[in-house]
Design an enzyme around this catalytic site. Structure first.
Site, PDB file in Angstrom:
ATOM      1  CE  LYS A 171       9.784   1.424 -31.286  1.00  0.00           C
ATOM      2  NZ  LYS A 171       9.294   2.742 -31.720  1.00  0.00           N
ATOM      3  CG  ASP A 258      10.498   6.682 -31.854  1.00  0.00           C
ATOM      4  OD1 ASP A 258       9.691   5.886 -31.343  1.00  0.00           O
ATOM      5  OD2 ASP A 258      10.233   7.377 -32.859  1.00  0.00           O
ATOM      6  CG  HIS A 263      12.409   0.751 -36.263  1.00  0.00           C
ATOM      7  ND1 HIS A 263      11.737  -0.334 -35.772  1.00  0.00           N
ATOM      8  CD2 HIS A 263      11.625   1.825 -36.008  1.00  0.00           C
ATOM      9  CE1 HIS A 263      10.594   0.072 -35.223  1.00  0.00           C
ATOM     10  NE2 HIS A 263      10.503   1.369 -35.343  1.00  0.00           N
TER      11      HIS A 263
HETATM   12  C1  BG6 Z   1       7.726   3.798 -34.901  1.00  0.00           C
HETATM   13  C2  BG6 Z   1       8.162   5.061 -34.211  1.00  0.00           C
HETATM   14  O1  BG6 Z   1       8.318   2.672 -34.294  1.00  0.00           O
HETATM   15  O2  BG6 Z   1       8.113   3.838 -36.264  1.00  0.00           O
HETATM   16  C3  BG6 Z   1       7.606   6.290 -34.924  1.00  0.00           C
HETATM   17  O3  BG6 Z   1       7.709   5.059 -32.869  1.00  0.00           O
HETATM   18  C4  BG6 Z   1       7.955   6.249 -36.388  1.00  0.00           C
HETATM   19  O4  BG6 Z   1       8.110   7.485 -34.331  1.00  0.00           O
HETATM   20  C5  BG6 Z   1       7.554   4.914 -36.993  1.00  0.00           C
HETATM   21  O5  BG6 Z   1       7.270   7.311 -37.030  1.00  0.00           O
HETATM   22  C6  BG6 Z   1       8.040   4.793 -38.419  1.00  0.00           C
HETATM   23  O6  BG6 Z   1       7.519   3.622 -38.980  1.00  0.00           O
HETATM   24  P1  BG6 Z   1       7.329   3.495 -40.554  1.00  0.00           P
HETATM   25  O7  BG6 Z   1       6.863   2.106 -40.751  1.00  0.00           O
HETATM   26  O8  BG6 Z   1       6.328   4.546 -40.946  1.00  0.00           O
HETATM   27  O9  BG6 Z   1       8.669   3.769 -41.158  1.00  0.00           O
END
Ligand code: BG6
Length: 513
Positions: A171, A258, A263
């Site tokens: 991504k 982002d 997500h």
């Molecule tokens: C990433 C984002 O996809 O996911 C980041 O670009 C974010 O900004 C991160 O901090 C969070 O991932 P996780 O697995 O730490 O929740």
């Protein structure tokens, strides 16, 4: 082996997965992701004996470095970032098969050299290997990489033989609907969809996979999973960290691109989709796309209270004073980029019509937590005295994705004593207590699944477009509005007041995770 019988949700990891000789080429080999996640993931797969005996790793980057130096970089990355300690004997077997190729991403001659390297490995092996091309570069070079993979002959069209190429794309997949469509067109001009693995690392998290198991391996939830019983659904993806050193990237992205578009929407899709007809990749992704398409388009009116964007101001996080977003390194003091976004979504289908889905994601919030909370309708109040009835809590089912992975059900119980007084209590399942805490990292699962050709935990082309289709009008509207309508919140808080008001307008309230 049928797809069902080797699917992770049904079978778990088996020792003979990924047995086909495999060459992984990581584009962006000097990047953060490669060191922090990809190389440690490959190492941990080796520890679990899940890599094929003939496994090769090639790093590709702009900077020319000898193989030896890349091997050292990998060893250091494992020592620093792997969840398990470096076992030199295990790593040595992969290290001996680790190479580095340098070149520009738009330089066909360099890709031809890479192809020659892969051909020579195959020649030594005496048999064909599958090639997994992992694109973990900045998005600006996704397109030339894909085109050059085609032009140099590496993107052999998928055939039912053991000689084929897969491409894994990190991504962000586009920055709006048009760019995602364009990227899909470029990729699909070179690869067939079944060769393409678009990453959303949240899908590799154990607890996100467990969401499907909890939903579909238990019969108690399904009868309640609809508008008759559910009052609202709240999905929170909160981080206590700020943008750190990624200000430059984040300015172009913001919370909605982002975290929400990918997500958070994935969590929503898995939580709300219809039961798939089977647990194979296509059935699950068909249901997710159906769900995403059923979401009512957002009204981008300036006054729409169902869309909140905000930036963090300075504040206290974990007792430490932290700067506001516009004071961060690489961020404009006039920045129009949101670090928080909250949405109220309506899903127009038979199951969910009328149930508000509240989504929020932000940086520098009170604490790091990702959860899905399903709040059920309040119980009827006829049996208890007026005061007791008022204090009856809504039953809530919470999936804690991270940290403290697990799930909790909030019930009303009687406080011991001679009066009938009630109190909400928690029934709690904690992953680490039941299963121990050394669970695989998301990238271990995803790298392995790409190798064995299981696309279940990856995003299909139409899925990413359905999600961008929803989010893009917001960005277009915000771009025309500048900072108008941008709210502020104190670092270390749970977001702006406007997001509270969004729920109050509906007699709802955010959960305090
Ligand atoms: C990433 C984002 O996809 O996911 C980041 O670009 C974010 O900004 C991160 O901090 C969070 O991932 P996780 O697995 O730490 O929740």
């Amino acid at each position: 082996m049928s797809e069902e019988s080797r699917h992770p949700f049904l079978k778990g990891l088996s020792k003979h997965r990924g047995a086909q000789p495999t060459i992984i080429t990581i584009f962006g080999a000097s990047g953060d992701l490669c060191a922090r996640k990809l190389v440690p993931a490959i190492y941990n797969l080796a520890v679990d004996n899940l890599l094929p005996a003939d496994f090769y790793l090639i790093g590709y980057g702009r900077k020319p470095i000898p193989d030896e130096e890349f091997r050292e970089v990998c060893t250091e990355a494992i020592s620093k970032f792997s969840r398990r300690k470096l076992d030199k004997d295990i790593w040595k077997r992969i290290e001996e098969h680790t190479y580095y190729c340098s070149g520009g991403y738009d330089e066909l001659a360099a890709f031809e050299k890479l192809k020659a390297k892969i051909d020579s490995i195959e020649k030594d092996l005496g048999r064909a290997a599958q090639s997994v091309c992992y694109v973990s570069t900045p998005p600006s070079v996704f397109e030339p990489i894909i085109k050059n993979l085609g032009a140099c002959g590496l993107a052999t069209k998928y055939q039912e033989t053991d000689k084929h190429t897969k491409v894994v794309v990190e991504k962000p997949f586009g920055k709006d609907l048009a760019s995602a469509q364009n990227l899909n067109r470029v990729i699909q001009g070179v690869f067939q969809e079944r060769q393409v693995y678009r990453i959303d690392h949240y899908l590799g998290k154990e607890t996100v996979q467990d969401l499907l198991v909890q939903r579909f391996a238990n019969s108690i939830f399904e009868p309640l999973w609809n508008r008759q019983y559910v009052e609202n659904v709240q999905i929170t993806v909160a981080e206590s960290l700020g943008v750190g050193t990624r200000g430059g990237y984040y300015e172009q992205s913001g919370a909605t691109r982002d975290m929400i578009q990918n997500h958070t929407m994935q969590l929503l899709a898995l939580m709300a989709m219809e039961p798939p007809s089977s647990l194979n990749a296509e059935s699950i992704r068909d249901e997710k796309v159906k769900l995403l398409k059923a979401i009512e388009p957002l009204n981008t009116d300036y006054a729409n209270p169902d869309v909140i964007r905000a930036q963090y101001d300075e504040g206290l996080v974990d007792g430490l004073k932290v700067p506001g977003y516009r004071q961060e390194q690489g961020v404009s003091t006039e920045s129009e980029t949101e670090t928080y976004c909250a949405l109220r979504l309506n899903i127009n289908n038979w199951r969910w019509q009328g149930v508000p889905f509240y989504l929020r994601s932000g940086k520098r919030m009170s604490r790091r937590v990702t959860e899905i909370a399903i709040q059920f309708k309040r119980p009827p109040s006829t049996l208890f005295s007026k005061n007791e009835s008022l204090s009856l809590a809504s039953n809530t089912l919470v999936y804690q994705i991270q940290p403290d992975e697990g799930s909790t059900v909030l019930l009303n119980a009687k406080i011991p004593g001679l009066q009938t007084r009630t109190q909400p209590v928690k029934m709690h399942f904690k992953y680490s207590t039941t299963f121990g805490s050394n669970t695989p990292e998301a990238y271990e699962r995803l790298v392995l699944d790409a190798m064995i050709g299981d696309g279940t935990l990856f995003i299909r082309g139409d899925e990413t477009e359905a999600s961008w289709n929803l989010i893009t009008p917001l960005h277009e509207f915000w771009a025309s509005e500048g900072r108008r309508g941008m709210e502020a919140y104190t670092s270390g808080s749970w977001g702006p007041r406007a997001a509270d008001r969004m729920l109050w307008a509906n007699n709802d309230e955010w959960r305090r995770p």
